[in-house]
Design an enzyme around this catalytic site. Structure first.
Site, PDB file in Angstrom:
ATOM      1  N   LYS A 130      12.536  43.041  -8.119  1.00 34.11           N
ATOM      2  CA  LYS A 130      12.697  41.778  -7.385  1.00 34.11           C
ATOM      3  C   LYS A 130      13.876  41.044  -7.990  1.00 34.11           C
ATOM      4  CE  LYS A 130      10.635  39.522  -4.047  1.00 34.11           C
ATOM      5  NZ  LYS A 130       9.785  40.061  -2.964  1.00 34.11           N
ATOM      6  N   ASP A 170      13.797  38.001   1.104  1.00 36.37           N
ATOM      7  CA  ASP A 170      12.526  37.362   0.739  1.00 36.37           C
ATOM      8  C   ASP A 170      12.731  35.881   1.087  1.00 36.37           C
ATOM      9  OD1 ASP A 170       9.871  38.025  -0.856  1.00 36.37           O
ATOM     10  OD2 ASP A 170      10.531  36.096  -1.624  1.00 36.37           O
TER      11      ASP A 170
HETATM   12  P1  NDP Z   1      11.202  32.468   4.641  1.00 38.61           P
HETATM   13  O1  NDP Z   1      12.217  31.876   3.756  1.00 38.61           O
HETATM   14  O2  NDP Z   1      11.619  33.083   5.929  1.00 38.61           O
HETATM   15  O3  NDP Z   1      10.072  31.396   4.970  1.00 38.61           O
HETATM   16  C1  NDP Z   1       9.339  30.788   3.955  1.00 38.61           C
HETATM   17  C2  NDP Z   1       8.376  29.800   4.581  1.00 38.61           C
HETATM   18  O4  NDP Z   1       7.454  29.378   3.589  1.00 38.61           O
HETATM   19  C3  NDP Z   1       9.073  28.542   5.104  1.00 38.61           C
HETATM   20  O5  NDP Z   1       8.366  28.024   6.185  1.00 38.61           O
HETATM   21  C4  NDP Z   1       8.981  27.628   3.883  1.00 38.61           C
HETATM   22  O6  NDP Z   1       9.043  26.250   4.185  1.00 38.61           O
HETATM   23  C5  NDP Z   1       7.613  27.982   3.351  1.00 38.61           C
HETATM   24  N1  NDP Z   1       7.563  27.701   1.923  1.00 38.61           N
HETATM   25  C6  NDP Z   1       8.355  28.203   0.962  1.00 38.61           C
HETATM   26  N2  NDP Z   1       8.044  27.663  -0.229  1.00 38.61           N
HETATM   27  C7  NDP Z   1       7.014  26.813  -0.008  1.00 38.61           C
HETATM   28  C8  NDP Z   1       6.256  25.977  -0.832  1.00 38.61           C
HETATM   29  N3  NDP Z   1       6.489  25.891  -2.154  1.00 38.61           N
HETATM   30  N4  NDP Z   1       5.271  25.222  -0.257  1.00 38.61           N
HETATM   31  C9  NDP Z   1       5.038  25.299   1.065  1.00 38.61           C
HETATM   32  N5  NDP Z   1       5.735  26.073   1.917  1.00 38.61           N
HETATM   33  C10 NDP Z   1       6.711  26.830   1.381  1.00 38.61           C
HETATM   34  O7  NDP Z   1      10.431  33.544   3.740  1.00 38.61           O
HETATM   35  P2  NDP Z   1       9.544  34.785   4.198  1.00 38.61           P
HETATM   36  O8  NDP Z   1       8.803  34.458   5.431  1.00 38.61           O
HETATM   37  O9  NDP Z   1      10.395  35.982   4.141  1.00 38.61           O
HETATM   38  O10 NDP Z   1       8.515  34.904   2.967  1.00 38.61           O
HETATM   39  C11 NDP Z   1       7.267  34.225   2.949  1.00 38.61           C
HETATM   40  C12 NDP Z   1       6.341  34.900   1.959  1.00 38.61           C
HETATM   41  O11 NDP Z   1       6.169  36.281   2.347  1.00 38.61           O
HETATM   42  C13 NDP Z   1       6.831  34.951   0.524  1.00 38.61           C
HETATM   43  O12 NDP Z   1       5.724  34.901  -0.348  1.00 38.61           O
HETATM   44  C14 NDP Z   1       7.475  36.335   0.414  1.00 38.61           C
HETATM   45  O13 NDP Z   1       7.519  36.799  -0.911  1.00 38.61           O
HETATM   46  C15 NDP Z   1       6.502  37.140   1.255  1.00 38.61           C
HETATM   47  N6  NDP Z   1       6.991  38.408   1.780  1.00 38.61           N
HETATM   48  C16 NDP Z   1       8.125  38.473   2.530  1.00 38.61           C
HETATM   49  C17 NDP Z   1       8.550  39.675   3.046  1.00 38.61           C
HETATM   50  C18 NDP Z   1       9.723  39.789   3.957  1.00 38.61           C
HETATM   51  O14 NDP Z   1       9.944  40.895   4.474  1.00 38.61           O
HETATM   52  N7  NDP Z   1      10.456  38.737   4.225  1.00 38.61           N
HETATM   53  C19 NDP Z   1       7.830  40.929   2.719  1.00 38.61           C
HETATM   54  C20 NDP Z   1       6.613  40.736   1.987  1.00 38.61           C
HETATM   55  C21 NDP Z   1       6.237  39.516   1.517  1.00 38.61           C
HETATM   56  P3  NDP Z   1      10.398  25.413   3.858  1.00 38.61           P
HETATM   57  O15 NDP Z   1      11.376  25.881   4.882  1.00 38.61           O
HETATM   58  O16 NDP Z   1       9.992  24.003   3.976  1.00 38.61           O
HETATM   59  O17 NDP Z   1      10.785  25.803   2.452  1.00 38.61           O
HETATM   60  O1  2IT Z   2       7.839  41.156  -1.056  1.00 41.97           O
HETATM   61  C1  2IT Z   2       8.338  42.079  -0.361  1.00 41.97           C
HETATM   62  O2  2IT Z   2       7.740  43.142  -0.179  1.00 41.97           O
HETATM   63  C2  2IT Z   2       9.647  41.859   0.246  1.00 41.97           C
HETATM   64  N1  2IT Z   2      10.199  40.772   0.114  1.00 41.97           N
HETATM   65  C3  2IT Z   2      10.318  42.961   1.002  1.00 41.97           C
HETATM   66  C4  2IT Z   2      10.968  43.912   0.061  1.00 41.97           C
HETATM   67  C5  2IT Z   2      11.817  44.977   0.710  1.00 41.97           C
HETATM   68  O3  2IT Z   2      12.494  45.669  -0.054  1.00 41.97           O
HETATM   69  O4  2IT Z   2      11.825  45.120   1.929  1.00 41.97           O
END
Ligand code: NDP
Ligand code: 2IT
Length: 451
Positions: A130, A170
């Site tokens: 990461k 992420d």
């Molecule tokens: P984005 O940046 O697209 O979206 C994040 C969302 O979460 C936004 O709505 C943001 O709100 C909110 N958020 C972030 N920090 C906080 C906080 N401290 N309190 C409340 N809301 C918060 O990220 P992703 O959707 O990609 O990721 C979301 C989660 O999913 C993370 O935990 C990530 O690690 C996990 N994940 C992502 C993957 C991917 O493929 N993208 C794969 C697997 C897991 P705001 O805009 O106000 O900050």
């Molecule tokens: O937490 C996760 O699994 C991710 N942010 C996606 C990682 C990836 O390499 O697609």
């Protein structure tokens, strides 16, 4: 026996805590795995005596670097970038990059550690890593984000490569950022190669990668429910976040007849008592990816109720999808969800439930709870498929990738059932995912000898 296990776990965690002072998120993630693995290896000296779990908690290496860039006003800004390369026993390091002011070594170590088990569960050859920076993209112009990404890659490119380490997105890193990062990598090494995933379709991306994490979480929910003869159709759903994972989770739930009551961001949440429509979710996608607006604007546009500064867990819903960030469901949120009759929790975000919340769900009889490493593995799984397509110099169709994604999620569910079966049809999904994820990595480490 139970006391003996607790003593061993405490002793193990004492060592982890002493070696990683102040890294609370990392301690939490390790504890969540060790609680299942320590009893599992108690009678397996090959893992125990060769200290496999202890080795897994030490990252192969951590790269930390300065990122200096100039903002639009000509001011010099200084951030810290990282890449935690946790374990490459079963394949090149693989995992996302997070840009958020809360990023520090502890957060990235917890994410990298989790990623090792998650990637193993997918069945694809990917190690765990990461990276990220304490950079806040909010309110930054496109050109500021571009300059930041380019400078970040100036250092990162030395440590990654298609057979070494393959980053992706992420929090705060989506398609725009992956484009800037990939462009800069290509310029620096003068090679077009599959070094990042989540690329746009025009330059080596995979169909369904954008949707994969959210869709995968819903497929996991379907698997858990169908194991109990139930379905998503007609059920009320709570989602936190309104980013990549949350929005594609909402889209798939609606397609399957779910009623999506909430979406959120870090400022508050919106409540749609009759459920959001697909058009409304599409509108939020434009809002977030185009204007990069706030969720409050959705309430104004569609006359929905907005709860400022609140989390959505106080609304009564049957299926909960935390899709924002770590520790967003605490013990009291979990108690409220249980009191309101939640049936299942599927973790779209990484480690979104505090240890207290995990205990509350586990104690509530009948509540199904899929941990992040199983529930959100769809994202990295399709990243793995993007790597395969890049190696083949081919692009598979949407239907083909979606089918493979469904099969991978089903396999993960089956493995959770195999290793986490309790009485009757009950499954400890945390235990199942931990043991299934651990075994493959552990066996590869054993094969390499002592290193
Ligand atoms: P984005 O940046 O697209 O979206 C994040 C969302 O979460 C936004 O709505 C943001 O709100 C909110 N958020 C972030 N920090 C906080 C906080 N401290 N309190 C409340 N809301 C918060 O990220 P992703 O959707 O990609 O990721 C979301 C989660 O999913 C993370 O935990 C990530 O690690 C996990 N994940 C992502 C993957 C991917 O493929 N993208 C794969 C697997 C897991 P705001 O805009 O106000 O900050
Ligand atoms: O937490 C996760 O699994 C991710 N942010 C996606 C990682 C990836 O390499 O697609």
């Amino acid at each position: 026996m139970a006391v003996d296990k607790a003593v061993k776990l405490d002793k193990f965690m004492e060592g982890v805590t002493a070696r990683n002072p102040g890294e609370f998120e990392f301690h939490q993630a390790v504890h969540e795995v060790a609680i299942d693995i320590i009893p599992y290896i108690a009678n397996k000296p090959i893992y125990k005596d060769l200290r496999i779990l202890e080795r897994m908690t030490e990252p192969d290496r951590i790269i930390s670097f300065r990122v200096v860039w100039e903002d639009d006003a000509g001011e010099i800004r200084v951030n810290r970038g990282f890449r935690v390369q946790q374990n490459n026993a079963i394949g090149p390091y693989k995992g996302g990059i997070r840009f958020h002011p809360s990023v520090n070594q502890s957060v990235l170590k917890f994410l990298a550690f989790e990623q090792v088990f998650k990637n193993s569960l997918t069945g694809l050859p990917m190690g765990g890593a990461k990276g990220g920076a304490n950079f806040d993209p909010k309110g930054r112009s496109d050109s500021e984000v571009m300059r930041f990404c380019q400078t970040f890659m100036m250092e990162l490119h030395r440590h990654i490569g298609p057979n070494t380490d393959v980053p992706a997105g992420d929090i705060g890193v989506g398609s725009r950022e992956v484009g800037y990062l990939f462009g800069q990598y290509k310029r620096l090494v003068n090679r077009f190669e599959g070094v990042l995933t989540g690329k746009a379709l025009d330059f080596g991306g995979s169909q369904v990668r954008t949707e994969a994490t959210g869709y995968g979480a819903v497929y996991m929910m379907e698997e858990m429910l169908s194991h109990h003869g139930e379905h998503i159709d007609g059920r009320s759903c709570l989602i936190s976040g309104s980013g990549n994972v949350a929005l594609y989770c909402a889209e798939k739930l609606i397609a399957l007849g779910g009623k999506v009551l909430t979406l959120a961001d870090s400022s508050g949440f919106i409540y749609a008592k009759d459920g959001l429509t697909k058009d409304q979710v599409d509108w939020v996608k434009d809002l977030k990816n185009g204007r990069r607006g706030r969720i409050q604007e959705v309430s104004k546009e569609f006359g929905l109720k907005y709860y400022k500064g609140k989390k959505p867990w106080g609304i009564a819903g049957e299926l909960a999808f935390p899709c924002a960030t770590q520790n967003e469901i605490d013990g009291s949120d979990a108690e409220t969800l249980v009191k309101n009759g939640v049936r299942a929790i599927c973790e779209g975000a990484n480690m979104p439930t505090t240890p207290e919340a995990v205990r509350v769900f586990s104690a509530a009889s009948g509540v199904l709870h899929a941990p992040a490493k199983a529930a959100n593995a769809g994202g990295v799984a399709v990243s793995g498929l993007e790597m395969s397509q890049n190696s083949l110099r081919l692009q598979w169709t949407e239907a083909e990738v979606d089918l493979r994604l469904r099969e991978i999620v089903k396999k993960i569910h089956d493995e959770c059932v195999e290793h986490g079966a309790r009485k009757g049809k009950q499954v400890d999904y945390f235990k199942g995912a931990n043991i299934a994820g651990f075994t493959k990595v552990a066996n590869a480490m054993l094969a390499y000898g002592v290193m």
